[in-house]
Design a protein around this motif. Structure first.
Motif, PDB file in Angstrom:
ATOM      1  N   GLY A  58       0.782  -1.222   0.000  1.00  0.00           N
ATOM      2  CA  GLY A  58       0.000   0.000   0.000  1.00  0.00           C
ATOM      3  C   GLY A  58       0.815   1.273   0.000  1.00  0.00           C
ATOM      4  O   GLY A  58       0.282   2.359   0.294  1.00  0.00           O
ATOM      5  N   GLY A  59       2.105   1.184  -0.329  1.00  0.00           N
ATOM      6  CA  GLY A  59       2.978   2.355  -0.269  1.00  0.00           C
ATOM      7  C   GLY A  59       3.324   2.962  -1.608  1.00  0.00           C
ATOM      8  O   GLY A  59       4.330   3.683  -1.719  1.00  0.00           O
ATOM      9  N   ALA A  60       2.511   2.727  -2.645  1.00  0.00           N
ATOM     10  CA  ALA A  60       2.835   3.231  -3.981  1.00  0.00           C
ATOM     11  C   ALA A  60       3.030   4.744  -3.992  1.00  0.00           C
ATOM     12  O   ALA A  60       3.898   5.272  -4.698  1.00  0.00           O
ATOM     13  CB  ALA A  60       1.740   2.828  -4.970  1.00  0.00           C
ATOM     14  N   ASP A  61       2.224   5.472  -3.197  1.00  0.00           N
ATOM     15  CA  ASP A  61       2.330   6.931  -3.180  1.00  0.00           C
ATOM     16  C   ASP A  61       3.631   7.427  -2.550  1.00  0.00           C
ATOM     17  O   ASP A  61       3.963   8.608  -2.672  1.00  0.00           O
ATOM     18  CB  ASP A  61       1.141   7.528  -2.410  1.00  0.00           C
ATOM     19  CG  ASP A  61      -0.168   7.393  -3.177  1.00  0.00           C
ATOM     20  OD1 ASP A  61      -0.119   7.184  -4.404  1.00  0.00           O
ATOM     21  OD2 ASP A  61      -1.237   7.490  -2.543  1.00  0.00           O
ATOM     22  N   LEU A  62       4.366   6.537  -1.874  1.00  0.00           N
ATOM     23  CA  LEU A  62       5.633   6.930  -1.255  1.00  0.00           C
ATOM     24  C   LEU A  62       6.799   6.851  -2.233  1.00  0.00           C
ATOM     25  O   LEU A  62       7.874   7.392  -1.970  1.00  0.00           O
ATOM     26  CB  LEU A  62       5.936   6.055  -0.036  1.00  0.00           C
ATOM     27  CG  LEU A  62       5.242   6.432   1.285  1.00  0.00           C
ATOM     28  CD1 LEU A  62       3.744   6.237   1.200  1.00  0.00           C
ATOM     29  CD2 LEU A  62       5.817   5.600   2.442  1.00  0.00           C
ATOM     30  N   ILE A  63       6.598   6.154  -3.355  1.00  0.00           N
ATOM     31  CA  ILE A  63       7.688   5.940  -4.307  1.00  0.00           C
ATOM     32  C   ILE A  63       8.272   7.267  -4.775  1.00  0.00           C
ATOM     33  O   ILE A  63       9.501   7.439  -4.846  1.00  0.00           O
ATOM     34  CB  ILE A  63       7.202   5.103  -5.503  1.00  0.00           C
ATOM     35  CG1 ILE A  63       6.933   3.659  -5.060  1.00  0.00           C
ATOM     36  CG2 ILE A  63       8.219   5.131  -6.641  1.00  0.00           C
ATOM     37  CD1 ILE A  63       6.336   2.777  -6.142  1.00  0.00           C
ATOM     38  N   LYS A  64       7.424   8.237  -5.093  1.00  0.00           N
ATOM     39  CA  LYS A  64       7.920   9.511  -5.636  1.00  0.00           C
ATOM     40  C   LYS A  64       8.729  10.313  -4.625  1.00  0.00           C
ATOM     41  O   LYS A  64       9.478  11.225  -4.998  1.00  0.00           O
ATOM     42  CB  LYS A  64       6.760  10.356  -6.144  1.00  0.00           C
ATOM     43  CG  LYS A  64       5.727  10.767  -5.134  1.00  0.00           C
ATOM     44  CD  LYS A  64       4.659  11.652  -5.783  1.00  0.00           C
ATOM     45  CE  LYS A  64       3.503  11.963  -4.834  1.00  0.00           C
ATOM     46  NZ  LYS A  64       2.664  10.766  -4.613  1.00  0.00           N
ATOM     47  N   HIS A  65       8.617   9.979  -3.342  1.00  0.00           N
ATOM     48  CA  HIS A  65       9.375  10.692  -2.317  1.00  0.00           C
ATOM     49  C   HIS A  65      10.710  10.006  -1.997  1.00  0.00           C
ATOM     50  O   HIS A  65      11.521  10.564  -1.249  1.00  0.00           O
ATOM     51  CB  HIS A  65       8.553  10.799  -1.035  1.00  0.00           C
ATOM     52  CG  HIS A  65       7.258  11.529  -1.211  1.00  0.00           C
ATOM     53  ND1 HIS A  65       7.202  12.881  -1.470  1.00  0.00           N
ATOM     54  CD2 HIS A  65       5.967  11.087  -1.181  1.00  0.00           C
ATOM     55  CE1 HIS A  65       5.932  13.257  -1.587  1.00  0.00           C
ATOM     56  NE2 HIS A  65       5.161  12.189  -1.412  1.00  0.00           N
TER      57      HIS A  65
END
Length: 703
Positions: free
Chosen positions: A323-330
């Motif tokens: 569930g951490g896909a949104d963290l990839i860009k950071h």
């Protein structure tokens, strides 16, 4: 190698040690309130975490900080990290005050320290430990902060860089396994502070009441001291601090999370061999850290990498699954942090950026890795530097080569340097070989699948040739677009001494004399080339001859000590099989090569165990292989047993070397006399020059 540099730490004196005091470097380490030229700060220690630690850990922290600081201060000889200047490898002698000089000066500790650091950063290390006169408490390095909530007693210390792999590991620990962990981050540059804080906040949101505790580490040096940016020793400081925190918590392990392709460090091309590629979690380094920390702790201490058998794409898939896909860009992967801006957090040119982009596309997660974060599009933009072109082309070519291999034997024959890592992987050598092959096979499949997908997406630009000719995707589509660029930059002046392959012959220079060219003695020249690369290092004549006869010695660096191979050394392939007097079918050749690689690994293990009887048996088998290559072989590659093969091999080596020296003597008598006097023959062969001489042995490939 560069001239030796003495690094005087604290108030240590170099009297009777240093040869040129005016060239010495003085480092003075201080704590949070100190006034030294190096400051160590371990931030955000919760008061509930702190307990006193043994003085040996205090020593370890200071040693690691001094090593890291000197690493940044002392320049390598090359202009940049991708070049092969003669002074790349540094010769460093540290004089360090410690609380336990007898412990640190013991042969076992000294050996573990110098060999591990030497392999990690591709430098030569020596240490002199003296008694600490101005002791101070470990609290001087700690900044206490109780604003973070402590959710129970931590179960694990995890090293957290903020890259994709460590992000996946943190999610795995706190979200997947629900473990209570402490994340330790080395803040090497303030440019990453905002991104680290963002990841910390997002991880806490996802973990809810199991949010990890974060500890930050800073080493502040006065500005003129930040000169060398390769920082290969940083992980030694990292693991030393992590282990000290683990000791405070009553734990006996630390964890790194890094994918196996990066950890195993199979060279993509010349630009990322040796210490020029990351060795942070190389299995040999991890074992070295374990050995050091176990001795410091006085009890078993483990250093683990749970992702050793994962590819980068599988790591990205794990982030998405948790569930951490949104963290990839950071997350932050790029090695060129000095180029980082608010708009462009990644350069798009370094090996890590290439690997990241292929991984997110293979994992079907590139929508979470915005393209505008990259200064250059990895796939579609022009690459101005030759080294960047070679990097990307070689990355693709390795994927093609591995993808075409059918079994582990072929893989070891193609990339023989893998054989020396097998004994550090915790399973039998046969199991390790198969698992490493499977890992690289999956990675190659991911790279090739991502390439195919990108070619599909950009088919029109490729067909219409609106995409730059040296873009990575044009390389995929038009194999001649960038492969022809020079393989190495040779901007530096000619070395005083070299003995190297050039085209179909050899060229040599001795003691700043004239350059000579030698033809017709290729095998003997290859043997000399190998020995000159590693002066005073004995090598098994059977391993050398066997490796060259099979044509795998250029990858294996045959005959070198298995624990200390210098990847920067390259030699050309040995005598082609078709020239050896017998033509073999492909199956027989592969069987020979697989047998040879297995024997190389077994010999390294036997040497480590001191099993001299087994070493002699292995040398007999190698001698049989070498003799079979030159004198015939039974059906299916079965070895014949006849006569004294060991003597045949010794004689063949001596005769080849002597013929080469005779040919050299026609054009450079001083060099021939030097080689004749310095090369010793027997079961073990060695080049002993008496007075140290630095030889350039790398082949010239852009002729």
């Amino acid at each position: 190698m560069q001239t030796k540099k003495y690094v005087l730490c604290g108030n240590a004196s170099a009297q009777g040690i240093s040869e040129a005091p005016s060239n010495d470097i003085r480092l003075r380490l201080s704590g949070v309130q100190g006034a030294g030229n190096v400051t160590l700060r371990i931030e955000d220690i919760h008061s509930k975490m702190f307990t006193s630690v043994p003085s040996k850990f205090h020593d370890l922290l200071e040693i690691a900080t001094y090593v890291y600081s000197a690493d940044q201060m002392i320049l390598r000889g090359a202009d940049d990290v991708d070049s092969f200047g003669d002074g790349w490898r540094r010769d460093l002698h540290f004089v360090v005050p410690v609380r336990n000089p007898d412990f640190w000066g013991s042969a076992e500790v000294m050996s573990a320290l110098t060999s591990t650091l030497g392999f990690l950063s591709d430098d030569n290390y020596e240490f002199t430990f003296v008694k600490h006169e101005l002791d101070h408490a470990i609290q001087d390095y700690l900044e206490f902060n109780d604003t973070q909530s402590m959710y129970g007693r931590p179960e694990q210390v995890v090293m957290f860089s903020g890259g994709l792999d460590s992000l996946a590991g943190a999610l795995d620990e706190v979200v997947g396994q629900k473990r209570r962990v402490v994340l330790v981050t080395h803040k090497a540059t303030p440019k990453l502070n905002t991104r680290h804080r963002t990841l910390q906040h997002l991880l806490a949101q996802m973990a809810a009441d199991n949010a990890p505790h974060h500890i930050s580490v800073r080493v502040h040096k006065k500005k003129p001291m930040n000169r060398e940016y390769t920082q290969r020793s940083r992980s030694f400081l990292f693991v030393s601090i992590g282990a000290t925190i683990a000791k405070m918590l009553g734990l006996s392990s630390v964890r790194f999370y890094e994918n196996g392709v990066i950890s195993l460090n199979l060279p993509v091309c010349a630009q990322v061999v040796g210490g020029r590629a990351t060795r942070t979690t190389h299995p040999k380094v991890m074992k070295g850290y374990e050995d050091i920390l176990t001795m410091v702790a006085g009890a078993p201490f483990t250093v683990e990498n749970p992702y050793i058998w994962k590819t980068k794409a599988e790591v990205v898939e794990q982030i998405v699954k948790l569930g951490g896909a949104d963290l990839i860009k950071h997350s932050m992967t790029c090695t060129h942090t000095w180029e980082m801006t608010n708009q462009h957090t990644h350069c798009g040119l370094c090996s890590q950026c290439i690997d990241r982009r292929f991984a997110v596309i293979a994992a079907k997660a590139d929508q979470h890795d915005p393209l505008d974060h990259y200064k250059a599009d990895v796939f579609t933009q022009s690459r101005n530097k030759d080294d960047d072109k070679i990097m990307s082309a070689s990355y693709l070519e390795r994927a093609n080569q591995v993808g075409a291999l059918e079994n582990a034997g072929q893989f070891l024959a193609k990339y023989a340097e893998v054989s020396r890592v097998l004994r550090f992987l915790g399973v039998s050598t046969a199991q390790a070989a198969q698992r490493v092959f499977d890992l690289y096979k999956r990675h190659a499949g991911e790279v090739n699948a991502a390439s195919d997908e990108l070619v599909r997406r950009h088919a029109t630009a490729i067909r219409e040739r609106t995409m730059p000719g040296d873009a990575l995707l044009r390389t995929v589509h038009e194999s001649a677009s960038v492969i022809s660029v020079p393989a190495l930059s040779h901007k530096e002046k000619q070395p005083d001494n070299f003995f190297r392959k050039r085209g179909g012959g050899w060229e040599a220079r001795f003691n700043r004399g004239n350059t000579i060219n030698v033809l017709g003695v290729d095998k003997g020249a290859q043997y000399i080339n190998l020995l000159l690369a590693h002066p005073d290092r004995e090598a098994s004549v059977y391993e050398v001859v066997c490796g060259y006869a099979l044509g795998v010695a250029d990858q294996a660096n045959s005959g070198l000590e298995h624990d200390d191979i210098e990847e920067g050394f390259q030699v050309t392939t040995g005598t082609p099989l078709s020239d050896a007097g017998v033509i073999f079918d492909r199956t027989a050749v592969e069987q020979f090569r697989a047998t040879y690689q297995s024997l190389v690994t077994e010999k390294a293990e036997a040497e480590q165990d001191g099993d001299h009887a087994r070493i002699e048996e292995i040398e007999d088998e190698m001698a049989q292989i070498a003799d079979a290559i030159t004198a015939g072989v039974g059906k299916g590659g079965k070895l014949r047993k006849a006569g004294d093969k060991r003597k045949n091999v010794r004689d063949a080596f001596r005769n080849s070397v002597n013929r080469a020296i005779t040919a050299i003597g026609k054009y450079d008598k001083p060099l021939a006399e030097h080689l004749k006097a310095s090369i010793k023959h027997g079961n073990e062969v060695v080049y002993r020059p008496g007075v140290p001489i630095v030889w350039d042995v790398r082949p010239i490939v852009n002729i």
